[in-house]
Scaffold this active site. Structure first.
Site, short mmCIF file in Angstrom:
data_model
loop_
_atom_site.label_atom_id
_atom_site.label_comp_id
_atom_site.label_asym_id
_atom_site.label_seq_id
_atom_site.Cartn_x
_atom_site.Cartn_y
_atom_site.Cartn_z
N GLY A 150 4.58 6.65 -1.55
CA GLY A 150 5.84 7.00 -2.21
C GLY A 150 5.62 7.87 -3.42
N ILE A 160 0.82 -1.21 0.00
CA ILE A 160 0.00 0.00 0.00
C ILE A 160 0.85 1.26 0.00
CG2 ILE A 160 -0.14 0.16 2.53
CD1 ILE A 160 -3.13 0.89 2.15
N LYS A 161 2.10 1.15 0.46
CA LYS A 161 2.96 2.32 0.56
C LYS A 161 3.38 2.87 -0.80
CE LYS A 161 3.32 2.49 5.11
NZ LYS A 161 2.97 3.65 5.94
N ASP A 162 3.13 2.11 -1.87
CA ASP A 162 3.40 2.65 -3.21
C ASP A 162 2.63 3.95 -3.44
OD1 ASP A 162 4.92 0.41 -3.57
OD2 ASP A 162 3.84 -0.32 -5.32
#
Length: 305
Positions: A49, A44-46
């Site tokens: 970022g 999910i951190k895409d």
């Protein structure tokens, strides 16, 4: 679909539907899981970022000379490194030594420099080291996800709208893990604006402090806090579910074995919490949870043993 960079396929992840035929829950109830582990960087951190780098470029904080420095358990670092490739940016990530070797290796594969801090200092030690590095590195940019309001903004602007578009406004509860707090806060804020009656339930591992417990080490990665996230000050959270390491890992194994979902232990913990929530709600309730990342980055942790 033809793409020229991997960042072009961030977001628009599918939703998995669990019914009362799959799990013990009231008749007609459903648990929906947003499959964020299917982002190109595996988490999910895409979304974060991409948002942090694009916003940094727009505001002039990031130029082609910038080195991005960030404290991370791994997934935010992977995401930043993936998006940084598109812009030719250098990346340095500070990671407590205890976190998964696979995530650290993936960051290095994407061209990042990884610096370890002592495990016992936790993420607070990584934050302190990152700030020190930023002071001594010319043209550096420190997004600092744990304090940056762009963290919840990323999910308010992407994940929240996707969920409402896909599932409408009949959701009964939103149940999701809490690490930096950005995913939960940004998504919950958007959902609350569009579904005022929705319940907000945070998920943490044993060893996190949100439910009043004492801080200590835990094997579930990516969620759990040593301090209250600043993004929670005005968020009407209805409660927290604290999940043991054994439960989180057991349900991660079950999700793989029964449904082919190769997700991490934080996803297992989220699913346990979603089951608890749906079981206390009336028949026909709709509960949404998030599966944040892939299982392959936890093989050295024995996730399937």
């Amino acid at each position: 679909m033809v793409i020229t960079t991997m960042s072009q396929i961030i977001g628009s992840t599918p939703v998995f539907k669990f019914t009362d035929r799959d799990c013990p829950m009231p008749l007609g109830s459903v648990i929906y899981a947003k499959l964020e582990h299917l982002n190109p960087g595996g988490s999910i951190k895409d979304r974060l970022g991409q948002y942090l780098i694009e916003k940094g470029i727009q505001t002039g904080q990031i130029t082609d000379q910038t080195t991005i420095i960030e404290p991370t358990a791994g997934n935010t670092g992977i995401a930043l490194a993936l998006v940084a490739l598109r812009h030719g940016l250098k990346t340095i990530f500070v990671v407590p030594k205890k976190f998964s070797l696979e995530k650290q290796q993936i960051m290095k594969a994407l061209g990042a420099v990884v610096i370890n801090t002592p495990s016992e200092e936790g993420i607070a030690g990584a934050i302190a080291k990152s700030k020190e590095l930023a002071k001594n590195t010319p043209h550096s940019y420190l997004p600092l996800q744990f304090e940056n309001p762009a963290n919840p903004e990323a999910y308010y602007c992407s994940l929240g709208p996707e969920i409402v578009q896909e599932l409408g406004t009949r959701l009964s509860s939103f149940v999701a893990g809490i690490g930096s707090g950005g995913t939960f806060a940004g998504t919950a804020k958007y959902l609350k604006e569009h579904i005022p009656s929705i319940r907000l339930i945070g998920v943490e591992p044993e060893g996190s402090i949100l439910n009043g417990g004492e801080s200590h080490a835990h094997e579930i990665e990516g969620i759990g806090v040593e301090f209250i996230p600043p993004f929670f000050s005005d968020l009407p959270i209805d409660g927290f579910e604290t999940i043991s390491d054994s439960e989180g890992f057991a349900y991660a194994r079950e999700l793989a074995r029964k449904h082919g979902l190769l997700v991490g232990s934080s996803s297992g913990a989220a699913f346990v919490a979603a089951l608890r929530e749906v079981q206390r709600l009336p028949e026909g309730s709709l509960v949404l949870t998030i599966f944040p990342d892939m299982a392959d980055r936890y093989l050295s942790k024995g996730i399937y043993q």
